[in-house]
Design an enzyme around this catalytic site. Structure first.
Site, PDB file in Angstrom:
ATOM      1  N   ILE A 218       6.388  -4.528   9.867  1.00  0.00           N
ATOM      2  CA  ILE A 218       7.643  -3.792   9.791  1.00  0.00           C
ATOM      3  C   ILE A 218       7.591  -2.549  10.672  1.00  0.00           C
ATOM      4  CG2 ILE A 218       7.041  -2.359   7.781  1.00  0.00           C
ATOM      5  CD1 ILE A 218      10.462  -4.008   8.516  1.00  0.00           C
TER       6      ILE A 218
ATOM      7  N   LYS B 218      11.255   1.048   1.860  1.00  0.00           N
ATOM      8  CA  LYS B 218      11.695   0.520   0.565  1.00  0.00           C
ATOM      9  C   LYS B 218      10.662  -0.461   0.019  1.00  0.00           C
ATOM     10  CE  LYS B 218      12.794  -3.841   1.775  1.00  0.00           C
ATOM     11  NZ  LYS B 218      12.328  -5.059   1.119  1.00  0.00           N
TER      12      LYS B 218
END
Length: 313
Positions: free
Chosen positions: A17, A93
């Site tokens: 990510i 998140k």
């Protein structure tokens, strides 16, 4: 006012990510300069890398912000050290493995006058703000969420998601909840949860949720990580003045079957634009509503054991 000198920022946890989203988004934002990384599995070419966040804090005190991109189970300790040293923190998140962790970090950020940002990336999908504005003042009668994807395609070999605290199907499902809690003009409460756990995993591979509000008694969500074929990230909202439908995770918006918007995703550019704004205004943004609904889903969940999960990676 645009700041003249960019914030020197470090990425902690250089995984998929970080490479796919955070690094390019930092590079495209004039408010930041990638000054260092913390990773024991390889950093970024041309950028100083440290094995631990303790080394970063001691050797690079001029770095003012860190972006924490490691799995949620390990994030709290890193965030705590960064805030204690006076650095601003962006949390991928979910913002923590538990609600109490986030509450503790929020209190520490206030104590240290640091900015803490819980970055729900799906809220920055292009259609979300338009959908939110359209729903203001409307009577909502029904909400349906379908969030189905193939875990082997999106998370190959990532064992942490099947361990306690890894969230399982709620890793993508919480994205839908982050959009839902942003666009709905009222508070909602979870009333029922069915969770399907693979026989060899600690987290669910599928979930069905039912929510309630005084104004809208029919709010349902279905998350499934076993879905093959066309991936689905859809939110439909029926109102007395028309129907809204978001697809592709918030990139496409239709109202009464009329195409309103179709744009490519640029969610992480939005995250860093928001982080830059928060730093200029010296304010934090720590919304835990999506994580609270996930916690409620585990508390109220009917547990069903299903076929063991096999990942060839």
């Amino acid at each position: 006012m645009q700041q003249k000198t960019p914030h020197q920022i470090a990425i902690v946890g250089v995984g998929k990510i970080a490479r796919d989203q955070h690094i390019p988004s930092i590079a495209s934002n004039a408010g930041f300069s990638l000054a260092a990384t913390v990773s024991n599995s390889g950093g970024v070419e041309g950028v100083e890398n440290f094995d631990t966040i303790d080394e970063l804090i001691v050797q690079r005190p001029e770095i003012s912000a860190v972006s924490l991109c490691m799995p949620p189970q390990a994030r709290f300790a890193f965030a705590q050290k960064a805030l204690a040293s006076g650095k601003h923190v962006l949390l991928e998140k979910p913002p923590g493995a538990t609600l109490s962790e986030v509450a503790s970090l929020s209190a520490l950020a206030r104590q240290k006058d640091c900015v803490l940002f819980a970055a729900w990336h799906s809220r920055f999908a292009p259609a979300v703000e338009t959908a939110k504005k359209w729903l203001v003042g409307k009577q909502i009668s029904k909400v349906e969420i379908i969030w189905k994807e193939d875990v082997r395609r999106w998370h190959p070999g990532q064992k942490w998601i099947w361990e306690a605290g890894g969230l399982g199907v709620f890793d993508p499902g919480i994205n839908a909840l982050s959009i839902l809690t942003d666009i709905l003009p009222m508070e909602i409460f979870l009333t029922n949860s069915r969770l399907e756990f693979p026989a060899n995993c600690h987290t669910p591979i599928a979930a069905s949720l039912a929510f309630y509000s005084a104004a809208t008694p029919h709010i349902n969500a279905v998350f499934d990580w076993r879905h093959e074929g066309i991936q689905r990230w859809d939110i439909g909202v029926e109102t007395t003045e028309g129907n809204l439908f978001m697809s592709d995770g918030g990139c496409v918006l239709r109202i009464d079957d009329r195409l309103i918007m179709e744009q490519p995703a640029a969610e992480y550019e939005g995250i860093y634009a928001r982080f830059s704004q928060l730093l200029r205004e010296a304010e934090s943004d720590i919304d835990v509503a999506p994580l609270m609904h996930v916690a409620d889903a585990f508390m109220l969940g009917e547990r069903h054991v299903v076929e063991a999960f096999s990942d060839p990676q």
